[in-house]
Write an enzyme that holds these catalytic residues in place. Structure first.
Site, PDB file in Angstrom:
ATOM      1  N   GLU A 166       4.774  -0.981   1.738  1.00  0.00           N
ATOM      2  CA  GLU A 166       4.863   0.252   2.518  1.00  0.00           C
ATOM      3  C   GLU A 166       3.528   1.000   2.484  1.00  0.00           C
ATOM      4  O   GLU A 166       3.283   1.798   1.572  1.00  0.00           O
ATOM      5  CB  GLU A 166       5.956   1.159   1.931  1.00  0.00           C
TER       6      GLU A 166
ATOM      7  N   HIS B  16       9.100   4.081  -5.046  1.00  0.00           N
ATOM      8  CA  HIS B  16       8.800   4.537  -3.683  1.00  0.00           C
ATOM      9  C   HIS B  16       7.591   5.482  -3.734  1.00  0.00           C
ATOM     10  O   HIS B  16       7.443   6.256  -4.674  1.00  0.00           O
ATOM     11  CB  HIS B  16      10.017   5.247  -3.084  1.00  0.00           C
TER      12      HIS B  16
END
Ligand code: PEP
Length: 232
Positions: free
Chosen positions: A158, A94
């Site tokens: 993302e 992430h």
């Protein structure tokens, strides 16, 4: 996928699951045809797993991270074998971990390998294409056992500007990016993440190359997350 990040106590996790379950029943949302994954903090994962047995919801769990090492003398780390008892998926790489904890491609690759070793599906977050090009998934010396897992990997696109900003990427751009990832890595599921809410989710999931969404902030409210599932 609901990524709760560093939010919710054990009690709040239980409350979320109960509200979500009540919502599913009251609103008659058909969760069945979709894969719904919740990623709580490690402290809540065991209790969430326990609650699921009573609630009879078809949810899956993800850990938000995994140790790059096997079990042993690695203080503070939670390893794949421990995660395997409680979850089927692991979020890896992430951007918040890359930025705040200095995770580089080498560490992301180690985490992918440890996930695959335990037959956990890594949900690998990327914000630029080079991150997939440097991925172990593409590496020449990828061993044949891992190679066979290739289609069990999920990629989440993302873009940094879209995370937590309220300003999502355009569905067209996200779709193009997903297409490029598939050109690199083959026909694997590619999700979009970044400021997804119930009122914009459909614009992403209706795109041909986008297979789902990774939701941060909007997943903290169980009824909003349920709406996202319903509208997806
Ligand atoms: C995320 O950080 O994975 C994310 C998608 O966050 P948000 O939905 O809050 O933009």
């Amino acid at each position: 996928i609901a990524n709760w990040k560093s939010n919710k106590t054990i009690k709040e996790t239980e409350e979320w699951l109960h509200s979500f379950s009540d919502g599913v029943k009251r609103k008659g949302v058909n969760v069945e045809g979709k894969t719904v994954i919740v990623a709580p903090s490690f402290t809540s994962l065991e209790h969430a797993h326990y609650c699921l047995g009573n609630l009879k919801l078809s949810l899956k769990f993800a850990a938000q991270d995994i140790s790059p090492f096997d079990e042993g003398a690695h203080t503070g780390e939670v390893n794949g074998r421990q995660i395997k008892e409680l979850a089927d998926y692991v979020i890896v790489g992430h951007s918040e971990r890359r930025k705040n904890f200095g995770e580089d491609e080498e560490m992301v690759n180690q985490k992918i390998e440890h996930s695959l070793k335990q037959e956990l599906t890594p949900i690998v977050c990327v914000s630029i294409l080079e991150q997939t090009q440097k991925s172990k998934l593409k590496s020449q010396n990828y061993n044949s056992k891992l190679k066979s897992y290739e289609n069990k990997v999920v990629i989440a696109y993302e873009p940094l500007f879209a995370i937590g900003s309220g300003k999502p990427d355009t569905p067209e751009n996200a779709n193009e990016f997903a297409k490029s990832i598939k050109n690199e890595l083959g026909e694997i599921p590619v999700l979009y993440g970044g400021s997804v809410k119930s009122d914009n989710v459909k614009s992403f999931t209706s795109m041909p190359h986008i297979g789902g969404v990774l939701v941060g902030g909007a997943s903290l409210d169980p009824l909003e997350f349920l709406k996202i599932i319903k509208n997806a």
